[in-house]
Write a protein that holds these residues in place. Sequence first.
Motif, mmCIF file in Angstrom:
data_model
loop_
_atom_site.group_PDB
_atom_site.id
_atom_site.type_symbol
_atom_site.label_atom_id
_atom_site.label_comp_id
_atom_site.label_asym_id
_atom_site.label_seq_id
_atom_site.Cartn_x
_atom_site.Cartn_y
_atom_site.Cartn_z
ATOM 1 N N LEU A 21 0.892 -1.259 0.053
ATOM 2 C CA LEU A 21 -0.119 0.089 0.066
ATOM 3 C C LEU A 21 0.722 1.263 0.064
ATOM 4 C CD1 LEU A 21 -2.588 1.606 0.419
ATOM 5 C CD2 LEU A 21 -2.327 1.353 2.871
ATOM 6 N N PHE A 78 -7.207 2.195 -3.929
ATOM 7 C CA PHE A 78 -7.940 1.540 -2.448
ATOM 8 C C PHE A 78 -8.475 2.761 -1.917
ATOM 9 C CE2 PHE A 78 -6.357 0.490 1.851
ATOM 10 C CZ PHE A 78 -7.610 -0.334 2.256
ATOM 11 N N TYR A 129 -15.268 -4.724 2.947
ATOM 12 C CA TYR A 129 -14.333 -4.016 4.053
ATOM 13 C C TYR A 129 -14.725 -4.276 5.528
ATOM 14 C CZ TYR A 129 -10.568 -0.669 5.201
ATOM 15 O OH TYR A 129 -9.467 0.119 5.864
ATOM 16 N N TYR A 173 -11.897 -7.990 2.421
ATOM 17 C CA TYR A 173 -10.807 -7.150 3.005
ATOM 18 C C TYR A 173 -10.940 -6.968 4.890
ATOM 19 C CZ TYR A 173 -6.708 -3.730 2.742
ATOM 20 O OH TYR A 173 -5.647 -3.030 2.902
ATOM 21 N N GLU A 175 -9.347 -5.915 7.954
ATOM 22 C CA GLU A 175 -8.538 -4.763 7.976
ATOM 23 C C GLU A 175 -8.311 -4.498 9.584
ATOM 24 O OE1 GLU A 175 -6.439 -2.436 7.528
ATOM 25 O OE2 GLU A 175 -7.233 -1.305 5.869
ATOM 26 N N GLY A 177 -6.319 -1.985 10.183
ATOM 27 C CA GLY A 177 -6.042 -0.448 10.005
ATOM 28 C C GLY A 177 -4.772 -0.208 9.970
ATOM 29 N N SER A 178 -4.195 1.080 9.110
ATOM 30 C CA SER A 178 -2.932 1.141 9.016
ATOM 31 C C SER A 178 -2.331 1.671 10.325
ATOM 32 C CB SER A 178 -3.054 2.453 7.782
ATOM 33 O OG SER A 178 -1.553 2.359 7.631
ATOM 34 N N ALA A 180 -1.760 -0.439 12.718
ATOM 35 C CA ALA A 180 -2.349 -1.068 13.971
ATOM 36 C C ALA A 180 -1.509 -1.607 14.565
ATOM 37 C CB ALA A 180 -3.179 -2.187 13.613
ATOM 38 N N GLY A 203 -4.789 -6.790 6.039
ATOM 39 C CA GLY A 203 -3.838 -5.967 5.999
ATOM 40 C C GLY A 203 -3.949 -5.377 7.428
ATOM 41 N N GLY A 204 -3.045 -4.482 7.804
ATOM 42 C CA GLY A 204 -3.052 -3.556 8.928
ATOM 43 C C GLY A 204 -2.117 -4.271 10.082
ATOM 44 N N GLY A 205 -0.976 -3.411 10.532
ATOM 45 C CA GLY A 205 -0.038 -3.938 11.568
ATOM 46 C C GLY A 205 0.677 -5.260 11.416
ATOM 47 N N VAL A 224 -1.383 -7.413 2.700
ATOM 48 C CA VAL A 224 -0.973 -6.172 2.454
ATOM 49 C C VAL A 224 -0.178 -5.356 3.550
ATOM 50 C CG1 VAL A 224 -1.946 -3.623 2.064
ATOM 51 C CG2 VAL A 224 -3.254 -5.542 1.416
ATOM 52 N N THR A 225 0.821 -4.857 3.179
ATOM 53 C CA THR A 225 1.720 -3.997 4.109
ATOM 54 C C THR A 225 1.717 -2.579 3.764
ATOM 55 O OG1 THR A 225 3.797 -4.236 3.366
ATOM 56 C CG2 THR A 225 2.998 -6.183 4.852
ATOM 57 N N GLY A 226 2.055 -1.571 4.503
ATOM 58 C CA GLY A 226 2.127 -0.256 4.184
ATOM 59 C C GLY A 226 3.238 0.263 5.190
ATOM 60 N N ASN A 227 2.997 0.843 6.498
ATOM 61 C CA ASN A 227 3.818 1.422 7.208
ATOM 62 C C ASN A 227 5.201 0.808 7.230
ATOM 63 O OD1 ASN A 227 2.832 3.633 9.111
ATOM 64 N ND2 ASN A 227 1.197 2.434 8.521
#
Length: 250
Positions: A21, A78, A129, A173, A175, A177-178, A180, A203-205, A224-227
């Motif tokens: 992400l 997204f 979601y 999905y 989630e 949360g981004s 998390a 995703g999330g955390g 999914v990874t972001g942070n």
Amino acid sequence: MSVHDSLIKIYNNQDAGYWVLIDPDKLPVEKIPGFMDQLIKGEIDAILIGGSLILNSEFEYFVGEVKKHSDRIPVILFPGSVHQVTPKADALLFLSVISGRQAHHLIGNQVLAAPLVYRCGIETIATAYMLIDSGRQTAAQFMSGSMPLPRNKPDLAVAHALAAQYLGFKLIYLEGGSGADLSVPEEIISAVRKTVDIPIIVGGGIISPEVAAAKVAAGATFIVTGNVLEKTDDADLIHKFSSAVHSRHS
Ligand code: 1GP
């Protein structure tokens, strides 16, 4: 082949995919080519672009730049709002926050977005979601004005996922949360996996390849990874994540 068809192919082969992400507020446009090069070398399977709240006014330009450097990796929107719709991407997750009871996030925003999506002609993938409690309030929870599902009640998650499948959603999905504190529990993933037969995004955390592998073992189709990639100094971390996710069959 549509993006959805390519996702279904992965699911039908009982493989798993690793998605990254990108939050346009956190990646300066001039760093896009270098970051995309890392993602391609890291063998990721898709790029998500979006966020609960984006302050970057150059969203369409940003998505176009990512697409220009994405090689064959699908670029999927997204969207956290109707302002995050552009034809520059390959597909769009047409989201409904089914864990909540806020009409605006279940159908209101979708009605506002539909004419924009129609004019864009972008492929849509109907995605249910589901926010799962992750220890503290996340931006996604706050912006959706809804309560997350409790993390110790897999049956509740299963009932929501089944309803999503019966309503015709193509993806689920789960989630956290981004950013998390706590990622989606494996108990919830495996309970949903045992009951529904559409792909599950988680995703999330998710902060390590080992955690990603545990989600895949529990039944996640896409991780999914972001942070975590925004904070690391480990140049090989992307590849470690994709290897962990792709190792379901090894
Ligand atoms: C948010 O699942 C994504 O929708 C990514 O979360 O930033 O915590 O990896 P993280």
